[in-house]
Write a protein that holds these residues in place. Structure first.
Motif, PDB file in Angstrom:
ATOM      1  N   PRO A  20       0.800  -1.232   0.000  1.00 59.93           N
ATOM      2  CA  PRO A  20       0.000   0.000   0.000  1.00 59.93           C
ATOM      3  C   PRO A  20       0.823   1.267   0.000  1.00 59.93           C
ATOM      4  N   GLY A  21       2.102   1.177   0.386  1.00 62.75           N
ATOM      5  CA  GLY A  21       2.952   2.353   0.374  1.00 62.75           C
ATOM      6  C   GLY A  21       2.722   3.259   1.575  1.00 62.75           C
ATOM      7  N   VAL A  22       3.458   4.362   1.584  1.00 57.08           N
ATOM      8  CA  VAL A  22       3.392   5.330   2.684  1.00 57.08           C
ATOM      9  C   VAL A  22       3.145   6.703   2.084  1.00 57.08           C
ATOM     10  N   SER A  23       2.269   7.458   2.718  1.00 60.17           N
ATOM     11  CA  SER A  23       1.971   8.805   2.225  1.00 60.17           C
ATOM     12  C   SER A  23       3.179   9.710   2.404  1.00 60.17           C
ATOM     13  N   GLU A  24       3.226  10.779   1.637  1.00 66.56           N
ATOM     14  CA  GLU A  24       4.364  11.703   1.661  1.00 66.56           C
ATOM     15  C   GLU A  24       4.551  12.342   3.036  1.00 66.56           C
ATOM     16  N   GLU A  25       3.425  12.655   3.705  1.00 63.75           N
ATOM     17  CA  GLU A  25       3.542  13.307   5.010  1.00 63.75           C
ATOM     18  C   GLU A  25       4.001  12.334   6.100  1.00 63.75           C
ATOM     19  N   ASP A  26       3.811  11.020   5.888  1.00 61.10           N
ATOM     20  CA  ASP A  26       4.237  10.029   6.885  1.00 61.10           C
ATOM     21  C   ASP A  26       5.654   9.530   6.654  1.00 61.10           C
ATOM     22  N   LEU A  27       6.172   9.684   5.435  1.00 62.96           N
ATOM     23  CA  LEU A  27       7.433   9.048   5.055  1.00 62.96           C
ATOM     24  C   LEU A  27       8.597   9.489   5.937  1.00 62.96           C
ATOM     25  N   ALA A  28       8.614  10.751   6.342  1.00 62.03           N
ATOM     26  CA  ALA A  28       9.735  11.268   7.143  1.00 62.03           C
ATOM     27  C   ALA A  28       9.764  10.700   8.554  1.00 62.03           C
ATOM     28  N   PHE A  29       8.681  10.033   8.982  1.00 60.72           N
ATOM     29  CA  PHE A  29       8.586   9.598  10.372  1.00 60.72           C
ATOM     30  C   PHE A  29       8.559   8.078  10.528  1.00 60.72           C
ATOM     31  N   ILE A  30       8.758   7.323   9.444  1.00 61.50           N
ATOM     32  CA  ILE A  30       8.574   5.871   9.540  1.00 61.50           C
ATOM     33  C   ILE A  30       9.638   5.202  10.404  1.00 61.50           C
ATOM     34  N   PHE A  31      10.780   5.874  10.643  1.00 64.14           N
ATOM     35  CA  PHE A  31      11.818   5.289  11.491  1.00 64.14           C
ATOM     36  C   PHE A  31      11.710   5.772  12.938  1.00 64.14           C
ATOM     37  N   ASP A  32      10.685   6.558  13.240  1.00 57.17           N
ATOM     38  CA  ASP A  32      10.507   7.038  14.614  1.00 57.17           C
ATOM     39  C   ASP A  32       9.872   5.955  15.468  1.00 57.17           C
ATOM     40  N   LYS A  33      10.236   5.938  16.733  1.00 59.24           N
ATOM     41  CA  LYS A  33       9.733   4.941  17.665  1.00 59.24           C
ATOM     42  C   LYS A  33       8.227   5.077  17.864  1.00 59.24           C
ATOM     43  N   GLY A  34       7.498   3.968  17.654  1.00 56.59           N
ATOM     44  CA  GLY A  34       6.063   3.943  17.896  1.00 56.59           C
ATOM     45  C   GLY A  34       5.212   4.554  16.802  1.00 56.59           C
ATOM     46  N   PHE A  35       5.831   5.055  15.703  1.00 51.90           N
ATOM     47  CA  PHE A  35       5.042   5.702  14.655  1.00 51.90           C
ATOM     48  C   PHE A  35       4.451   4.650  13.723  1.00 51.90           C
ATOM     49  N   THR A  36       3.138   4.717  13.505  1.00 51.36           N
ATOM     50  CA  THR A  36       2.470   3.801  12.574  1.00 51.36           C
ATOM     51  C   THR A  36       1.888   4.541  11.384  1.00 51.36           C
ATOM     52  N   GLY A  37       1.426   5.768  11.595  1.00 53.24           N
ATOM     53  CA  GLY A  37       0.922   6.560  10.485  1.00 53.24           C
ATOM     54  C   GLY A  37      -0.274   5.938   9.806  1.00 53.24           C
ATOM     55  N   GLY A  38      -0.446   6.271   8.527  1.00 47.46           N
ATOM     56  CA  GLY A  38      -1.570   5.762   7.763  1.00 47.46           C
ATOM     57  C   GLY A  38      -1.503   4.268   7.544  1.00 47.46           C
TER      58      GLY A  38
END
Length: 345
Positions: A279-297
């Protein structure tokens, strides 16, 4: 140069008193000129000598006093008990005693809370480590049953059981690596690794997870040698595989996981691209995918999302001097690039 700065700081801290002393000397010099004009030069000379002597003596005594206070204050910071607090009060001006006692009380309170938290954290870590070792026993038993009693179960049941076992093993590995993040000493052993062959071996070790999700695996590029830690690199690849299998899009017919090796001659780097068509990752979530606990969209696709997998990947990559880059877009999958520096042996 250090003593010059100390003298300057001393003058700056007590400048009002030195200005009063100089002003007093000037006043008495004026009075001497009015009263004894014939001996004015001698009196002024004596006054200047006296003033300079008093200033020098004051600076010297202040610097010694300050040195004593600094020494006692360092002892107080290292061990803020009541004994060191009283020592600091004795060498400090009496006007500062109430502030020193208040500071000591606050520091001891924070230190007590910190000690309690350290004890709780140590108990928690011991419990987690004990739990991990205990959970390995039923996992080992499950593996033994699956290996020796496979003829007593259907192929579908065996595949599902292997899938569940591998998921549990992955969760246990994440817990162990998370517990080791704060370790003072890490037992990394860097050695030569054939990157593409290592990827193939890691995929084979987790084939049941990929088969359960219906993944097609593709290997592109030539074999390249890198220098890294086998366990650490295997953990990175495993977490990326788990991440791809976890976020398979609903009703996705042909999920693909691609491993591609590239050598960047310009920057003298070996690059491993790992791509999926999920499904991929949205542009606004991409910068945070390596942050602890971040799941995003992406977290909405599964309730199992914890945001820990890629966080642990980034931490392990940092320890192994591997640079991570991610590119994605909604509906276009996720591409993770592992950039290995060239190391001359």
């Amino acid at each position: 140069m250090k003593w010059i700065k100390q003298i300057y700081d001393c003058f700056h801290a007590y400048k009002q008193w030195f200005l009063i002393l100089i002003a007093t000397s000037l006043l008495f010099s004026y009075l001497a000129w009015l009263a004894y004009p014939e001996t004015f030069k001698v009196l002024v000379g004596l006054m200047i000598v006296f003033t300079l002597t008093m200033i020098s003596l004051s600076v010297f005594m202040i610097m010694i006093k300050q040195k004593i206070i600094e020494t006692v204050f360092q002892d107080f910071l290292l061990e803020p008990n009541e004994a060191n607090e009283e020592r600091l009060c004795r060498v400090s001006p009496k006007t500062h005693w109430s502030l020193i006692r208040r500071m000591g009380s606050v520091i001891r309170s924070y230190q007590s809370e910190l000690n309690d938290q350290v004890i709780e954290l140590a108990d928690y870590e011991n419990y987690i480590e004990g739990w991990v070792h205990e959970i390995k026993k039923p996992l080992s038993l499950m593996t033994l049953v699956l290996d020796n009693r496979s003829d007593e179960m259907s192929s579908l049941v065996r595949q599902r059981m292997l899938h569940v076992r591998d998921q549990m093993l992955g969760d246990v590995e994440r817990i162990l690596y998370f517990a080791r993040l704060g370790a003072a000493h890490k037992d990394y052993i860097f050695e030569s690794i054939n990157l593409l062959a290592f990827c193939k071996q890691t995929v084979e070790d987790h084939q049941t997870l990929l088969d359960e999700a219906g993944f097609q695996i593709q290997f592109i590029g030539e074999e390249m040698g890198i220098l890294s830690d086998r366990k650490g690199l295997a953990f990175i690849l495993e977490q990326i595989i788990f991440n791809s299998t976890k976020y398979v899009a609903k009703n996705q017919d042909h999920p693909i996981l691609e491993f591609e090796t590239i050598y960047d001659e310009m920057h003298d780097q070996t690059i491993l691209h790992i791509r999926d068509n999920g499904p991929g990752v949205s542009e606004e979530d991409l910068a945070f995918i390596f942050d602890k606990g971040f799941t995003g969209g992406r977290g909405t696709y599964t309730r199992q999302a914890t945001g820990m997998g890629l966080f642990l990947v980034s931490k392990m990559a940092h320890d192994l001097a591997i640079q991570l880059e991610a590119t994605s877009g909604l509906g276009s999958g996720l591409s993770l690039s592992l950039i290995f520096p060239h190391v001359k042996q």
